[in-house]
Design a protein around this motif. Structure first.
Motif, PDB file in Angstrom:
ATOM      1  N   ILE A 365       0.867  -1.183   0.000  1.00 57.18           N
ATOM      2  CA  ILE A 365       0.000   0.000   0.000  1.00 57.18           C
ATOM      3  C   ILE A 365       0.898   1.225   0.000  1.00 57.18           C
ATOM      4  CG2 ILE A 365      -1.831   1.231   1.214  1.00 57.18           C
ATOM      5  CD1 ILE A 365      -2.566  -1.404   2.576  1.00 57.18           C
ATOM      6  N   VAL A 366       0.625   2.176  -0.905  1.00 53.46           N
ATOM      7  CA  VAL A 366       1.456   3.378  -1.023  1.00 53.46           C
ATOM      8  C   VAL A 366       0.602   4.609  -0.775  1.00 53.46           C
ATOM      9  CG1 VAL A 366       3.049   4.681  -2.464  1.00 53.46           C
ATOM     10  CG2 VAL A 366       2.879   2.218  -2.748  1.00 53.46           C
ATOM     11  N   ALA A 367       1.101   5.505   0.085  1.00 55.30           N
ATOM     12  CA  ALA A 367       0.399   6.754   0.373  1.00 55.30           C
ATOM     13  C   ALA A 367       0.833   7.831  -0.600  1.00 55.30           C
ATOM     14  CB  ALA A 367       0.681   7.200   1.797  1.00 55.30           C
ATOM     15  N   TYR A 368      -0.119   8.621  -1.108  1.00 56.39           N
ATOM     16  CA  TYR A 368       0.271   9.776  -1.904  1.00 56.39           C
ATOM     17  C   TYR A 368      -0.327  11.076  -1.364  1.00 56.39           C
ATOM     18  CZ  TYR A 368      -4.085   8.879  -4.596  1.00 56.39           C
ATOM     19  OH  TYR A 368      -5.375   8.655  -4.985  1.00 56.39           O
ATOM     20  N   ALA A 369      -1.004  11.003  -0.204  1.00 52.03           N
ATOM     21  CA  ALA A 369      -1.429  12.204   0.508  1.00 52.03           C
ATOM     22  C   ALA A 369      -1.531  11.857   1.980  1.00 52.03           C
ATOM     23  CB  ALA A 369      -2.768  12.721  -0.016  1.00 52.03           C
ATOM     24  N   ALA A 370      -1.053  12.751   2.833  1.00 53.49           N
ATOM     25  CA  ALA A 370      -1.086  12.523   4.276  1.00 53.49           C
ATOM     26  C   ALA A 370      -1.275  13.860   4.973  1.00 53.49           C
ATOM     27  CB  ALA A 370       0.205  11.849   4.740  1.00 53.49           C
ATOM     28  N   ASP A 371      -2.424  14.003   5.659  1.00 56.17           N
ATOM     29  CA  ASP A 371      -2.740  15.256   6.348  1.00 56.17           C
ATOM     30  C   ASP A 371      -2.873  14.985   7.840  1.00 56.17           C
ATOM     31  OD1 ASP A 371      -3.013  16.776   3.894  1.00 56.17           O
ATOM     32  OD2 ASP A 371      -4.877  15.668   3.586  1.00 56.17           O
ATOM     33  N   PRO A 372      -2.028  15.611   8.669  1.00 59.25           N
ATOM     34  CA  PRO A 372      -2.117  15.384  10.116  1.00 59.25           C
ATOM     35  C   PRO A 372      -3.377  16.021  10.693  1.00 59.25           C
ATOM     36  CG  PRO A 372      -0.465  17.057   9.623  1.00 59.25           C
ATOM     37  CD  PRO A 372      -0.926  16.513   8.311  1.00 59.25           C
ATOM     38  N   VAL A 373      -4.080  15.282  11.553  1.00 53.88           N
ATOM     39  CA  VAL A 373      -5.289  15.805  12.187  1.00 53.88           C
ATOM     40  C   VAL A 373      -5.129  15.902  13.700  1.00 53.88           C
ATOM     41  CG1 VAL A 373      -6.875  15.098  10.371  1.00 53.88           C
ATOM     42  CG2 VAL A 373      -6.289  13.478  12.167  1.00 53.88           C
ATOM     43  N   GLU A 374      -4.288  15.058  14.276  1.00 57.48           N
ATOM     44  CA  GLU A 374      -3.953  15.131  15.698  1.00 57.48           C
ATOM     45  C   GLU A 374      -2.437  15.014  15.787  1.00 57.48           C
ATOM     46  OE1 GLU A 374      -6.037  12.434  18.262  1.00 57.48           O
ATOM     47  OE2 GLU A 374      -7.910  12.623  17.135  1.00 57.48           O
ATOM     48  N   VAL A 375      -1.767  16.142  15.973  1.00 59.90           N
ATOM     49  CA  VAL A 375      -0.305  16.156  15.911  1.00 59.90           C
ATOM     50  C   VAL A 375       0.292  15.838  17.275  1.00 59.90           C
ATOM     51  CG1 VAL A 375       1.732  17.555  15.431  1.00 59.90           C
ATOM     52  CG2 VAL A 375      -0.306  17.788  14.011  1.00 59.90           C
ATOM     53  N   GLU A 376       1.164  14.878  17.286  1.00 61.85           N
ATOM     54  CA  GLU A 376       1.966  14.566  18.466  1.00 61.85           C
ATOM     55  C   GLU A 376       3.381  15.063  18.186  1.00 61.85           C
ATOM     56  OE1 GLU A 376       2.647  13.099  22.300  1.00 61.85           O
ATOM     57  OE2 GLU A 376       0.750  13.284  21.200  1.00 61.85           O
ATOM     58  N   PRO A 377       3.936  15.927  19.037  1.00 61.89           N
ATOM     59  CA  PRO A 377       5.280  16.451  18.757  1.00 61.89           C
ATOM     60  C   PRO A 377       6.328  15.354  18.829  1.00 61.89           C
ATOM     61  CG  PRO A 377       4.553  17.104  20.958  1.00 61.89           C
ATOM     62  CD  PRO A 377       3.376  16.466  20.285  1.00 61.89           C
ATOM     63  N   PRO A 378       7.458  15.549  18.164  1.00 62.53           N
ATOM     64  CA  PRO A 378       8.533  14.540  18.228  1.00 62.53           C
ATOM     65  C   PRO A 378       9.149  14.505  19.620  1.00 62.53           C
ATOM     66  CG  PRO A 378       9.297  16.515  17.121  1.00 62.53           C
ATOM     67  CD  PRO A 378       7.826  16.715  17.343  1.00 62.53           C
ATOM     68  N   PHE A 379       9.816  13.417  19.922  1.00 67.91           N
ATOM     69  CA  PHE A 379      10.522  13.314  21.201  1.00 67.91           C
ATOM     70  C   PHE A 379      11.760  14.199  21.144  1.00 67.91           C
ATOM     71  CE2 PHE A 379      13.824  11.446  23.868  1.00 67.91           C
ATOM     72  CZ  PHE A 379      13.173  11.401  25.091  1.00 67.91           C
ATOM     73  N   GLU A 380      11.864  15.142  22.080  1.00 71.31           N
ATOM     74  CA  GLU A 380      12.987  16.085  22.084  1.00 71.31           C
ATOM     75  C   GLU A 380      13.910  15.812  23.259  1.00 71.31           C
ATOM     76  OE1 GLU A 380      13.063  20.133  21.365  1.00 71.31           O
ATOM     77  OE2 GLU A 380      11.241  20.211  20.149  1.00 71.31           O
ATOM     78  N   THR A 381      15.199  15.908  23.001  1.00 70.94           N
ATOM     79  CA  THR A 381      16.185  15.729  24.056  1.00 70.94           C
ATOM     80  C   THR A 381      17.485  16.409  23.661  1.00 70.94           C
ATOM     81  OG1 THR A 381      17.390  14.094  25.383  1.00 70.94           O
ATOM     82  CG2 THR A 381      17.001  13.549  23.081  1.00 70.94           C
ATOM     83  N   SER A 382      18.285  16.734  24.641  1.00 66.58           N
ATOM     84  CA  SER A 382      19.655  17.192  24.393  1.00 66.58           C
ATOM     85  C   SER A 382      20.651  16.160  24.892  1.00 66.58           C
ATOM     86  CB  SER A 382      19.900  18.535  25.097  1.00 66.58           C
ATOM     87  OG  SER A 382      19.675  18.400  26.495  1.00 66.58           O
ATOM     88  N   SER A 383      20.128  15.014  25.337  1.00 64.48           N
ATOM     89  CA  SER A 383      20.972  13.945  25.876  1.00 64.48           C
ATOM     90  C   SER A 383      21.086  12.806  24.878  1.00 64.48           C
ATOM     91  CB  SER A 383      20.377  13.440  27.195  1.00 64.48           C
ATOM     92  OG  SER A 383      20.911  12.182  27.549  1.00 64.48           O
ATOM     93  N   VAL A 384      22.311  12.466  24.499  1.00 63.21           N
ATOM     94  CA  VAL A 384      22.518  11.332  23.597  1.00 63.21           C
ATOM     95  C   VAL A 384      22.087  10.037  24.277  1.00 63.21           C
ATOM     96  CG1 VAL A 384      24.256   9.984  22.368  1.00 63.21           C
ATOM     97  CG2 VAL A 384      24.359  12.473  22.314  1.00 63.21           C
ATOM     98  N   GLU A 385      22.331   9.940  25.560  1.00 66.16           N
ATOM     99  CA  GLU A 385      21.939   8.732  26.304  1.00 66.16           C
ATOM    100  C   GLU A 385      20.436   8.507  26.196  1.00 66.16           C
ATOM    101  OE1 GLU A 385      22.449   6.727  30.750  1.00 66.16           O
ATOM    102  OE2 GLU A 385      22.768   8.879  30.479  1.00 66.16           O
TER     103      GLU A 385
END
Length: 682
Positions: A365-385
């Motif tokens: 199955i291949v997507a050719y359109a994707a619209d976010p409706v409930e956005v979850e932010p990415p995981f953010e860190t300044s720690s490599v660990e």
């Protein structure tokens, strides 16, 4: 004594004897040897000049390929080769340099001659769009290399590239529905629907379904270099499949047996409007994929992660149903679409998308359109660990880390090892297709960068793979030292009054939310497990949304609070964690009106009755449902700014609301504090 008379006086000598035996009898002529040397040198110089002039002004020969194969005497010879380009031009990186390969045959031998153009000539050919293409009859100025029985050549100059004849030029368009009995190197066109798009080493290969047959089409990689982002967008649209297309090109018999059309110019590809798509549930799509084979459908699903190698295109993404049944499935997504729909700086794992997909077959199955409706932010860190601890496929942001070492591969990819002050390191891998469009050179050792991409493991190497051109950002300040968290004394929640001024840690039930508008601070009520004792925990909106978003964390979830006790009933929040997550309390509008103030809750499938924009860009929306009751939804301007909506939804719109119960004057409200708390469903 007998006397012998001398004959020198009485005998006459001939001239020849005088010359040979008695040269002293006549004075000899003197010759200037230096003059003779000058004459000799002059003759030599005249000869060289003559040879040079003859070589300089005589035409460069056109040499047959059969005469150079295995002929070591021709090694390093420069000449013209004239013939037909018999394969699509290839482009790759070798030794870190761009190389174009042109394959020519002049019918003097079955063996073709490979002609290479390296940078800077290769880049000049692309910039000037002077690239010999399959089917072209060409004359090329080359320098030969002979290795035993194998010969190849190098292009010498762009002026030495002459395209003598090009198929289809000025002949108009000839449309076919099949390549059966179509001669190789013919220029033809085809119309139909795109099926089975797949990436191969030479480019994007797909089938065009006509009313009579299926025609295979190749868009070679070299068009990506010639047209840049324009080609990427076209390829992204085609990679999804299911779209109508009008495409022209030159017929090529792959391996001598399989005919295909090779696109020569991007202008020869025209993509039509997408067909109307049926809406199906994600679970239905996953379990009954074969029923939708060849169709374009719409569905909604929650994005979980990216599971593909760095150079795969399209990539394999894993999604989950939004109904909470735990149904997961794979959807392929072109990287050009990923870059726009999945900006790793703002969109993370857990985001819900409305997807338009093409069901190629029961497993693809291949997507050719994707619209976010409930956005979850990415995981953010300044720690490599902390980054190393994240599961594979998750979108993460790693901020302000130091480049430990950096290098380029022979293919042009970047390998950047970064570390934080704690000493942990991780590899940031930037594929050549992304690195070449970065607009700056690879960050040097000791510089500070922030990166965004997906967690990956290649072999045994932990990586963050960057898939967007904005995925690496240079920082100017050094990373901060690792924070030293204060020591927190673990206590029972009922003991809080005895620890005023101390840093404590305790667990309790997430019970209610209240807002103090004068102090602009939120208070979260946390109760003991028997619900008999309560303390208030003060925190900012950002802390509340990232920790206890009512759309995600339900009433009576067990949470841990780490903070400073300010009074017998107040704790200042430092950080916390959800120990036991409960689903949000889901109620009807009528039930919401009966809930105590402060209680976090969710109303599903409510209908907008009316709405207005208040001063300061706050929104007030009245909703109802099947119960007939009406309640006001208040969305503060801070939340409105994150909704990506220019105005409230119209009357009759179907919405989902998550927030906490409140009252303003005599008005009963649900207050929405996060962008996840207000979603337009239709």
């Amino acid at each position: 004594m007998i006397e012998v008379s001398s004959t020198s006086d009485s005998r006459e000598y001939p001239e020849i004897e005088k010359y040979l035996y008695y040269p002293e009898t006549e004075e000899r002529r003197l010759y200037n040897v230096g003059f003779l040397k000058i004459i000799a040198v002059a003759l030599v110089i005249a000869s060289v000049v003559g040879v040079f002039a003859a070589a300089r002004y005589s035409p460069i020969p056109v040499v047959r390929i059969s005469d150079v194969q295995g002929n070591v005497l021709m090694n390093y010879a420069t000449f013209y080769v004239e013939g037909v380009v018999v394969e699509p031009p290839r482009v790759d990186y070798t030794g870190g340099k761009l190389r174009i390969t042109i394959t020519v045959n002049d019918n003097s031998t079955p063996v073709s001659l490979s002609v290479y153009a390296y940078d800077p000539l290769a880049t000049e050919m692309i910039r000037e769009r002077k690239i010999p293409f399959i089917g072209d009859r060409v004359r090329l100025l080359v320098q030969l290399r002979v290795r035993e029985d194998y010969a190849y050549a190098y292009l010498q100059d762009l002026r030495g590239v002459e395209i003598l004849e090009r198929p289809g030029t000025g002949d108009g368009r000839v449309y076919v529905e099949s390549l059966e009995n179509i001669a190789e190197y013919s220029y033809v066109c085809v119309q139909g629907l795109v099926k089975s798009p797949r990436n191969v080493s030479s480019g994007l290969l797909f089938d065009v379904a006509t009313s009579r047959d299926t025609v295979t089409v190749l868009i070679p990689i070299i068009l990506n270099h010639v047209y840049g982002d324009e080609a990427s967008q076209v390829i992204s649209n085609l990679s999804a499949g299911g779209v109508p297309v009008d495409v022209c090109g030159v017929v090529y018999y792959y391996r001598g047996t399989s005919p295909e059309i090779v696109v020569r110019e991007l202008e020869d590809v025209s993509i039509g409007a997408l067909p109307e798509a049926e809406t199906v549930g994600f679970g239905d799509l996953v379990f009954n994929t074969a029923l939708y084979e060849g169709q374009t459908v719409k569905t909604q699903a929650r994005f979980l992660g990216v599971f593909c190698e760095a150079f795969d295109d399209p990539c394999r993404l894993v999604f989950e149903d939004v109904e909470g049944q735990g149904i997961t499935g794979d959807i392929m997504m072109p990287k050009a679409l990923m870059a726009t729909a999945l900006d790793p700086w703002s969109v993370g794992s857990g985001t819900v998308f409305n997807l338009t997909v093409n069901v190629v077959n029961s497993t693809y199955i291949v997507a050719y359109a994707a619209d976010p409706v409930e956005v979850e932010p990415p995981f953010e860190t300044s720690s490599v660990e902390e980054a190393l601890a994240q599961e594979r496929g998750r979108i993460i942001v790693l901020r302000n880390v130091t480049v430990e070492s950096s290098s380029k591969t022979s293919g042009g990819s970047w390998r950047i090892y970064v570390r934080d002050p704690s000493g942990f390191n991780i590899l940031v891998f930037v594929p050549s297709t992304v690195a070449s469009s970065m607009g700056f050179d690879i960050p040097a050792q000791g510089t500070y960068i922030s990166v965004a991409g997906y967690r990956h493991v290649y072999g045994s190497t932990d990586e963050i793979v960057v898939y967007t051109v904005n995925g690496v950002v240079a920082e100017t300040a050094p990373p901060p030292p690792p924070p030293q968290p204060p020591a927190f004394l673990e206590i029972d929640i009922k003991s809080v009054p005895g620890y005023v001024g101390s840093n404590v840690s305790f667990t309790g039930l997430f019970y209610a939310i209240r807002y103090d508008s004068s102090l602009r601070i939120y208070y979260v009520e946390v109760r003991s497990s028997d619900e008999e004792f309560a303390v208030n925990v003060s925190m900012s909106r950002a802390q509340l949304v990232s920790f206890l978003d009512p759309a995600l964390v339900g009433w009576k979830s067990l949470i841990r609070i780490n903070g400073t006790v300010k009074s017998a009933s107040l704790v200042e929040y430092v950080y916390g964690e959800v120990v036991e997550l409960r689903d949000p309390l889901t109620v009807t509008v009528q039930q919401a009106l009966a809930q105590p103030l402060g209680r976090p809750l969710v109303v599903l499938n409510a209908t907008v009755v009316s709405s207005r924009v208040l001063s300061g860009n706050n929104w007030e929306i009245n909703i109802t449902d099947s119960t007939g009751a009406v309640i006001t939804v208040f969305i503060p301007a801070s939340t409105v700014s994150e909704l990506n909506m220019t105005s409230p939804p119209p009357n009759g719109a179907l919405v989902k609301v998550a927030g906490y119960r409140d009252v303003y004057g005599a008005k009963q409200e649900i207050v929405v504090i996060s962008k996840n708390g207000f979603v337009v469903l239709g």
